[in-house]
Write an enzyme that holds these catalytic residues in place. Sequence first.
Site, PDB file in Angstrom:
ATOM      1  N   ASP A 141      37.839  20.059  55.233  1.00  0.00           N
ATOM      2  CA  ASP A 141      36.974  21.164  54.830  1.00  0.00           C
ATOM      3  C   ASP A 141      36.481  20.973  53.408  1.00  0.00           C
ATOM      4  OD1 ASP A 141      37.324  22.411  57.211  1.00  0.00           O
ATOM      5  OD2 ASP A 141      38.910  23.774  56.521  1.00  0.00           O
ATOM      6  N   ASP A 148      41.687  23.375  49.601  1.00  0.00           N
ATOM      7  CA  ASP A 148      42.716  22.847  50.475  1.00  0.00           C
ATOM      8  C   ASP A 148      42.302  21.497  51.056  1.00  0.00           C
ATOM      9  OD1 ASP A 148      45.178  23.205  51.406  1.00  0.00           O
ATOM     10  OD2 ASP A 148      44.624  24.490  53.099  1.00  0.00           O
ATOM     11  N   ASP A 152      36.713  22.796  50.924  1.00  0.00           N
ATOM     12  CA  ASP A 152      37.341  23.782  50.040  1.00  0.00           C
ATOM     13  C   ASP A 152      38.514  23.134  49.305  1.00  0.00           C
ATOM     14  OD1 ASP A 152      39.272  23.470  51.914  1.00  0.00           O
ATOM     15  OD2 ASP A 152      39.192  25.502  52.723  1.00  0.00           O
ATOM     16  N   GLU A 189      41.090  17.472  59.605  1.00  0.00           N
ATOM     17  CA  GLU A 189      41.978  18.558  59.176  1.00  0.00           C
ATOM     18  C   GLU A 189      41.883  19.720  60.167  1.00  0.00           C
ATOM     19  OE1 GLU A 189      40.570  20.309  55.581  1.00  0.00           O
ATOM     20  OE2 GLU A 189      42.124  21.843  55.522  1.00  0.00           O
TER      21      GLU A 189
END
Length: 704
Positions: free
Chosen positions: A561, A565, A563, A488
């Site tokens: 990541d 997202d 997180d 990503e």
Amino acid sequence: MSKENTVEEKVNETPLDSSDKNEEVLEDGENKVNENIKGDVIELKEDEVYGKGDTHYTGGSIEVLEGLEPVRKRPGMYIGTTSSTGLHHLIWEIVDNAIDETLAGYCDTIEVILNNDGSVTVKDNGRGIPVDIVGKTGLSGVETVYTVLHAGGKFGDGGAYKVSGGLHGVGASVVNALSTKVIVNVHKDGGIYEIVFEHGGKTTKPLTRIGDCTDSGTSVTFYPDPEIFKETTTFNYETVKNRLRQMAFLNKGVKIILTDKRDDPETVETFCYQGGIKEYVQFINRNYQKVHDDIIYCEGAQIFEENGVEETILVEVAMQYTKGYNNQILSFCNNVATGNGGTHEEGFTLALTRIFNNYAREFKVLKDNDKDKFTAEDCKEGLTAIISVKHPNPQYEGQTKGKLGNLEVKKITSNVVGEQLNKYLLENKPEATAICAKIRSSYEGRLAARAAKENIRRKTGLEITTLPGKLADCISNNPEECELFIVEGNSAGGSAKEGRDVRIQAILPLRGKILNVQKAQTHKIFDNAEVGNMISAIGAGYGAEFDISKSRYHKIVIMTDADVDGSHIRILLLTFFNRFMKPLIEHGYVYIAQPPLYKIGYKNKFYYAYSDEQLDLIKKTLNISSNDINNKKVTQQRYKGLGEMNATELEETTMDPTKRKMLRVTIEDAAAADQVFNDLMGEEVEPRSEFIKKNAKFVKNLDI
Ligand code: 1YM
């Protein structure tokens, strides 16, 4: 939520934050035990099984009776794994016995209580496990069921319709063997009876009548043994809830009450569906636009005699078409998901394709000049279906035993669905017309895609296999050792390129928005650059034409990541693989990288923590106080994204095969991701906007 991974990579927490399904993990022993199970008879080699003092009956009797020592010695052989998945199997085993009692027609309510002290109580209002002495064992029925391996359900009065349990339908004695304490209460014939087992199934309080009652039923409380379940002995509410809800869908009318006493105030949820699998389909489709309102339902049974005993095979199918493009066909045998399909799914597909082709020809949905027929894939686009079979003697196939093998089931399912679907279509013209239009449009989409591909081939002489420019490929041409990292973001892609082992590791950075696979029709997939890049990089095609033997990498690693997202992109990618490159997952080629969350510097050394718990543990082990942190003796860095790591850090923690942690994705993970994805990105706007409202501040580049 915790689950474990498999195989050669190290274990870590799951990153699929919205999934709560636990995957099946097969340890080495499992195939062995399955090979050795033939019907009800377990034939294990002497040295594998017998502990001292075990009872062993052979000769004329069918049951081979064993003590519990082998279970404690090799728990993996009985419950597959001692991770969180295995822990939850303990509940399923006991609930299965209660479900059998409902199938026998004696019980309608089951209660599951997650107690404050870590134990679980399962209660039913059935007949109560028999308390009289069983000839073969010289023990009471209850004690036999709880202390004799594979005692099955054949000691009672008449033999119930025993269908529960699939892969790990090993029985209550295994739960006893793997618990520090089990208390069984039976209400039967006016008496309350209690028996207590401790230390892995030793009877410490013999069966005693402790009171009178007017009701009947069984209540079992067990304490999982932390020496066996080393990873965790904490039950996950969502996991239990999802399984119990599924059980309630699959067994109509049964009331299942789940209570979590670990919460203050306690949580109570009740699952009871008079509509059974029809309501299951409604539940799955709740966020979709539907092609027709009602649920099509087919059921049938075949009764036959075996050894003078009447046996029944039951087939039930519920289905509804959505306006979406993927299909969700879930099949079960004896309440256990058959993730790899089998004869019931084959029978279903046969009937579906036959009936819709016949109907379409007869009512001119397919005209005489339409040369092609509807394929099975055409008929399944947008279809949600539950296929549930109850079989007294199921045979499972495949590496994970997730495929039903009984041949007779194909014909029964095909007949039941064929007859009743045909009848439905003839009696419900508007619905039949709407469904046929939907199938016709899938059919046209497929033909258009085929024509477009043909065109490219003719024009360029090329298959669409040119490698994408963004791919930083590896040197080796041996797919077995090659790894593709799908990364990503740009900066992370840069670090990954720098930190990789260029011989075997390839990097494909993902930029911007990935296609919403749900809303896109299959033939449009290639229009999306990111998806197109992935397909070309892997080099094995997609969809029905996907050929795993052409995959250029045997490890495809999703690196996002840690997180919200990142987790969405992960869900999206898993959904994509699940729908268009399923064999990749089935062969265990798909992994999720596990970047660390923290880096701790102390006395010129660095330590990485992959969770908050690990961070605490590291600090505790190094004797770090908050003073040390304030005095800057210790540095602590929290990584907000992969992009914050430099090439060396990324290599050390996430990419180097000798040091990294990775999770191997299973079909269950992918299916769970797919479900989350549906809820988020299905046709209905409501749940999606709810989600976005809740998470708006986290989401940066998601195409929803
Ligand atoms: C909370 C768990 O185990 N209920 C349960 C188990 C049995 C019966 C009733 C039962 C079965 C039969 C006859 C029969 C079992 N009995 C046996 C065995 N709930 C729970 N409720 N009478 C009662 O199968 O014929 C095994 S399970 F073997 F003893 F009969």
